[in-house]
Design a protein around this motif. Structure first.
Motif, short mmCIF file in Angstrom:
data_model
loop_
_atom_site.label_atom_id
_atom_site.label_comp_id
_atom_site.label_asym_id
_atom_site.label_seq_id
_atom_site.Cartn_x
_atom_site.Cartn_y
_atom_site.Cartn_z
N ILE A 788 0.84 -1.19 0.00
CA ILE A 788 0.00 0.00 0.00
C ILE A 788 0.88 1.24 0.00
O ILE A 788 1.82 1.34 0.80
CB ILE A 788 -0.93 0.01 1.23
CG1 ILE A 788 -1.89 -1.19 1.16
CG2 ILE A 788 -1.72 1.30 1.31
CD1 ILE A 788 -2.80 -1.31 2.36
N PRO A 789 0.64 2.19 -0.88
CA PRO A 789 1.46 3.41 -0.93
C PRO A 789 1.15 4.31 0.28
O PRO A 789 0.22 4.05 1.04
CB PRO A 789 1.02 4.06 -2.24
CG PRO A 789 -0.37 3.60 -2.44
CD PRO A 789 -0.43 2.20 -1.90
N PRO A 790 1.92 5.38 0.46
CA PRO A 790 1.62 6.33 1.54
C PRO A 790 0.20 6.88 1.40
O PRO A 790 -0.28 7.11 0.29
CB PRO A 790 2.69 7.42 1.36
CG PRO A 790 3.79 6.74 0.63
CD PRO A 790 3.17 5.72 -0.25
N LEU A 791 -0.45 7.10 2.54
CA LEU A 791 -1.84 7.55 2.54
C LEU A 791 -1.96 8.94 3.15
O LEU A 791 -1.07 9.40 3.87
CB LEU A 791 -2.71 6.56 3.33
CG LEU A 791 -2.69 5.11 2.88
CD1 LEU A 791 -3.54 4.25 3.80
CD2 LEU A 791 -3.18 4.98 1.45
N GLU A 792 -3.08 9.58 2.86
CA GLU A 792 -3.41 10.87 3.44
C GLU A 792 -4.92 10.99 3.52
O GLU A 792 -5.65 10.29 2.78
CB GLU A 792 -2.83 12.00 2.58
CG GLU A 792 -3.49 12.15 1.23
CD GLU A 792 -2.96 13.34 0.44
OE1 GLU A 792 -2.14 14.07 0.98
OE2 GLU A 792 -3.40 13.51 -0.73
N ASP A 818 -13.36 11.37 8.07
CA ASP A 818 -12.02 10.86 7.83
C ASP A 818 -12.05 9.67 6.89
O ASP A 818 -12.48 8.57 7.27
CB ASP A 818 -11.35 10.47 9.15
CG ASP A 818 -11.00 11.69 9.99
OD1 ASP A 818 -10.81 12.75 9.39
OD2 ASP A 818 -10.93 11.57 11.23
N VAL A 819 -11.62 9.88 5.67
CA VAL A 819 -11.45 8.83 4.66
C VAL A 819 -10.03 8.98 4.12
O VAL A 819 -9.60 10.09 3.79
CB VAL A 819 -12.49 8.95 3.52
CG1 VAL A 819 -12.22 7.90 2.46
CG2 VAL A 819 -13.89 8.82 4.07
N TRP A 820 -9.31 7.87 4.04
CA TRP A 820 -7.90 7.90 3.66
C TRP A 820 -7.73 7.32 2.26
O TRP A 820 -8.32 6.29 1.92
CB TRP A 820 -7.06 7.10 4.65
CG TRP A 820 -7.03 7.71 6.02
CD1 TRP A 820 -8.03 7.70 6.94
CD2 TRP A 820 -5.96 8.44 6.59
NE1 TRP A 820 -7.66 8.37 8.07
CE2 TRP A 820 -6.37 8.84 7.89
CE3 TRP A 820 -4.68 8.80 6.16
CZ2 TRP A 820 -5.56 9.58 8.74
CZ3 TRP A 820 -3.86 9.51 7.02
CH2 TRP A 820 -4.30 9.91 8.29
N VAL A 821 -6.88 7.98 1.47
CA VAL A 821 -6.58 7.56 0.09
C VAL A 821 -5.08 7.69 -0.13
O VAL A 821 -4.34 8.18 0.74
CB VAL A 821 -7.34 8.41 -0.94
CG1 VAL A 821 -8.85 8.20 -0.81
CG2 VAL A 821 -6.99 9.88 -0.81
N GLU A 822 -4.62 7.28 -1.33
CA GLU A 822 -3.21 7.40 -1.67
C GLU A 822 -2.80 8.87 -1.68
O GLU A 822 -3.51 9.73 -2.21
CB GLU A 822 -2.94 6.79 -3.05
CG GLU A 822 -1.48 6.90 -3.49
CD GLU A 822 -1.25 6.34 -4.88
OE1 GLU A 822 -0.08 6.35 -5.32
OE2 GLU A 822 -2.24 5.93 -5.52
#
Length: 914
Positions: A788-792, A818-822
């Motif tokens: 999994i790549p870094p998330l934000e 709060d929803v996290w994506v690449e």
């Protein structure tokens, strides 16, 4: 130990177990034990009653026979039965399998492989080591276990050249002093002395020679003589009469590869050479790419076609009519003499010859063309035609000024030209200078007797030096060239006859026309036309006579192409230099095929038709089938065949193929239509919730977008293929199992190939991205092996906020923001005046949140919502936003980040009211 001729056993001592069968027979008869008979007075009360379940007092004879046969099959299978066994081993020495490996072996290559495979199996059973070497691809001899050598067989292929004396000497030099036996599989082709290598091998052990007595067939170069194609076939053994068929392969007008023609060729009894001929129209002949012998799979049975079989069409047009009695002064006389042996010459007005699509148009002393002729000729040249122009008195008198430019002339010309005694007098006739590097004439020898006494002169121009391809000794241009799109215009600054120069009288004239691709009848035997040029391989043949691309091969010098033997440095195939194509075939004119010459006393074996076959698997499979039959027979005898426990098991065994077929049909259906999928967690309630949620989202997609999903799929990560589904919904529970390593391999491949997984912890993110929630901690364990790549946190300008709907909130059953994506790349900066950043074209592989979206999406079969969301109308608004977020997710995974394009900014600004 062998029984008869065709059957043997690898472990005959195991057959001693058959002696135990009589003992086992009596033991089985004693089980169950015989009942004890006792008299009981009350038995009289049972008289007349029937018992539906009857029991036997001993095992039936047919069941005993079935079990005995099963046991016998196991014993025979373990003994290693062999069909067509070889003779018992008489040596423990290693075995060398030596192959000639030339193109002559290709026809029998499969038979050779079968023979070698059987002999390797024999060596493996005998515990002997083996080595496998091909004389055309000599490698050091390394003896290894026979089983490991067998794995190299599929990668061993014949080479498209012969075995030569150097190959034999090189191999003999690396034999060493180790004793070994040899199996030599010969290609049956002579031309080399094998006695020296054979003696060296015999001094180290026994030698078996295996060879096909039918001999070798080959096809020589096909030539075009006197209007017909000439064929020459060869064979190595002068046996009885034989008839073969030669096929001509090429492309039909639609571009489909076909057999364009066939011709029978007959060998007379005792003859090793047979000839035939075939007459074909020029159009059909020009389409032929290769010839082959029907039924023969080798490079020697293939003859490639090149420009030597294709006569080019050349249109000759002159500016003046021939004068009676002055044929040698005709501008076209010398051109006809040079062209007619190798090209089809057509003459007539320009408006009549151009519709025939000639390859070359020659204009002799024509200075001015009408606008219609110029336009028509310019279009023809642009499409790849070659316009060849010759100067003359008319062209010299109509020289142009510096300001003028003729599009069909490579250079501007001075008016009047120059000649001996004229205004621009030369002191003496000039010679032709050596051709410079980069000129198409480079490498051609210049005869000393070629003198130029007059010519048209090129006007100085910045591009003149780049257009000169031949010049005189004083630097004056003799031949100039200009490219027009795909075609070119070439100007000889002298006449096409001998009035201005001796060039048309020399052999150099023909060679220059040939280098300009005016002539096409250039074969590999035309050494003078090949020398000095480098030829690039286009396609080469393998040992089976099949084309293979070889872009890594370097260019071949013309002298080498004409004279060298086929080998590792010169492969048979097609070679190109500019517009010319040359074929280098395995066999050349004058070649012969001789049978292999073995020393007197050498025993030659033929290929064995029936290889050794291990029957162990057949007997063990039979034993297994008999045991399965014994189970059903035992249940039948005991009266329990149709009991409550046996019937479901039997039904499961019968239905298992149907279940597998159903799974396969579902997988095929999911590749044809879009289907959303959820990961099976093992919690039946949670899996049902995920299925209902994706069904609701699929309905919304169907009615609001052009996406028409099929029924959602439940995916088992351990057994199912997930690459069919672009979107996976993964609900998290605290007690769901951790996937296996194999499942994580599939998941990482899925994420890297563009798939998206929505992880839903369903806890409203109360613990802030899983720092304390049980579901959050489970998510961390599940996601740890994933790539999994870094998330934000999902930014307000992310493409997910606008793929279909413009969104600012992403609720489900819960409304956490709060929803996290690449994480966006570092250079994804917002452009001044634009509300969105330019992102890359990828899809975020994961989306993580805890809003329990499946509960908000879930509907029953009637379309009614299954779970409440929020309160009152505000809850229905929240459910609507949940649907919109799901639609954006699916549209994002299907379309990527195309909404980041600035082309959409005006429409988005209009929607935002800015």
């Amino acid at each position: 130990m062998t029984f008869g001729v065709p059957i043997g056993f690898a472990a005959p001592w195991v057959l001693m177990g058959l002696l135990a069968l009589p003992v086992i027979w009596f033991l089985l008869r004693a089980i169950p034990p015989a009942p004890v008979k006792r008299r009981f007075p009350g038995v009289i009360l049972l008289l007349g009653l029937r018992d539906d379940d009857s029991l036997t007092d001993r095992t039936p004879w047919w069941l005993l026979l079935l079990r005995s046969l099963a046991l016998a099959a196991v014993i025979i299978g373990l003994s290693g039965p062999l069909l067509n066994p070889t003779s018992p081993k008489d040596s423990d020495a290693p075995v060398l399998f030596l192959l000639d490996g030339s193109w002559a072996s290709a026809e029998n290559w499969r038979r050779q492989s079968v023979v070698i495979e059987g002999l390797l199996d024999d060596a493996a059973r005998e515990g002997r080591e083996a080595a496998l070497v091909s004389l055309t691809d000599t490698l050091p001899i390394q003896f290894q276990p026979a089983s490991s050598i067998k794995n190299r067989l599929p990668g061993l292929l014949p080479m498209p050249w012969r075995v030569d004396q150097e190959d034999l000497a090189e191999f003999a030099g690396q034999l060493g002093d180790v004793a070994f036996d040899t199996v030599w599989l010969s290609d049956g082709l002579g031309g080399v002395d094998r006695s020296g290598l054979l003696n060296s091998l015999q001094s180290r052990g026994k030698v078996r020679v295996i060879e096909d007595p039918a001999g070798v067939f080959g096809l020589g170069p096909v030539t075009f003589e006197e209007g017909v194609l000439q064929f020459s076939l060869y064979r190595s053994r002068s046996t009885g009469p034989a008839e073969l068929t030669v096929q001509a392969h090429g492309l039909d007008p639609s571009g489909t590869a076909r057999i364009l023609a066939t011709v029978p060729v007959r060998f007379e009894a005792g003859a090793t050479v047979a000839t035939s001929e075939l007459s074909l129209p020029a159009e059909l002949r020009s389409r032929i790419s290769r010839f082959s012998i029907l039924g023969q799979e080798s490079a020697g049975a293939v003859s490639l076609s090149d420009d030597s079989l294709r006569r080019r069409e050349v249109a000759l047009i002159s500016g003046r009519e021939d004068r009676e009695g002055l044929e040698l002064l005709s501008p076209l006389h010398y051109l006809r003499q040079a062209l007619e042996p190798n090209a089809d010459v057509i003459e007539g007005p320009l408006s009549e010859v151009l519709p025939a699509s000639p390859d070359v148009v020659v204009l002799a002393d024509i200075a001015v063309l009408s606008p219609a002729e110029q336009s028509m000729l310019l279009e023809w040249v642009s499409q790849g035609g070659l316009l060849l122009r010759f100067a003359g008195p008319v062209m010299a008198a109509s020289g142009v000024s510096v300001a003028d430019e003729d599009p069909l002339m490579p250079v501007r010309l001075r008016s009047g030209g120059r000649s001996i005694g004229g205004a621009m007098s030369w002191g003496e006739p000039k010679s032709v200078a050596p051709f410079p590097d980069g000129s198409p004439f480079f490498g051609l020898p210049v005869p000393e007797d070629v003198q130029v006494v007059a010519q048209v002169v090129a006007q100085p121009d910045p591009t003149l030096a780049d257009r000169v391809i031949a010049e005189l000794t004083d630097g004056t241009p003799l031949v100039t060239r200009k490219t027009i799109d795909q075609g070119q215009v070439v100007l000889f600054h002298v006449t096409a006859n001998a009035e201005w120069s001796g060039l048309p009288l020399s052999g150099l004239f023909v060679q220059m026309l040939d280098r300009l691709a005016v002539l096409s009848a250039v074969g590999v035997d035309d050494e003078t036309r090949l020398s000095g040029l480098v030829w690039q391989p286009v396609q080469v043949l393998d040992g089976f006579g099949r084309f293979e691309q070889q872009s890594a091969l370097g260019g071949v010098d013309g002298d080498l192409l004409a004279n060298a033997e086929i080998g590792p440095s010169l492969r048979p195939g097609l070679y190109r230099n500019g517009d010319k194509l040359i074929a280098r075939n395995v066999l050349r004119d004058g070649d012969t095929l001789e049978p292999a010459n073995w020393p007197v006393g050498t025993q030659i074996e033929e290929y064995r038709a029936a290889p050794v076959r291990d029957l162990s698997g057949l007997f063990l499979a039979t034993a297994l089938g008999l045991m399965m039959l014994d189970i059903f027979a035992s249940l039948l005898v005991s009266g329990r065949l149709f009991s409550a426990r046996v019937v479901p098991i039997a039904m499961l065994l019968l239905l298992s193929p149907s279940l597998a077929d159903a799974q396969q049909e579902r997988a095929i259906a999911d590749t044809r239509e879009l289907a959303l999928a959820h990961v099976v967690t093992g919690d039946a309630r949670l899996d049902t919730l995920a299925q209902d949620g994706l069904r609701g989202l699929s309905e919304v997609l169907f009615f609001r977008t052009s996406v028409e999903p099929s029924e959602p799929a439940a995916v088992n990560l351990e057994t199912d293929e997930i690459s069919f589904y672009p979107f996976l919904y993964w609900p998290i529970s605290a007690d769901q199992p951790i996937p296996s390593d194999e499942a994580y391999v599939k998941l990482n491949t899925y994420l890297r190939s563009g798939g998206m997984i929505l992880f839903d912890t369903r806890d409203a993110d109360v613990a802030r991205f899983g720092t304390a929630s049980p579901n959050g901690r489970k998510l961390q364990r599940l996601a740890r092996p994933l790539d999994i790549p870094p998330l934000e946190p999902l930014p307000d300008d992310h493409v997910l906020t606008r793929t279909f709907y413009l969104l600012q909130d992403y609720p489900g059953r819960y409304a956490s923001h709060d929803v996290w994506v690449e994480a966006a790349p570092a250079d994804a900066e917002k452009v001044e005046g634009m509300p969105f950043r330019n992102l890359n074209d990828g899809v975020t592989p994961v989306v993580i949140g805890g809003n329990d979206w499946a509960s908000a999406w879930a509907i029953d079969r009637r379309g009614n919502a299954l779970y409440p969301v929020g309160r009152g109308r505000a809850g229905e608004r929240q459910r609507e936003l949940a649907y919109r977020f799901g639609v954006n997710l699916v549209m994002h995974v299907l379309t990527g980040n195309y909404k980041s394009d600035q082309v959409h900014v005006p429409a988005l600004l209009d929607r935002l009211g800015q």
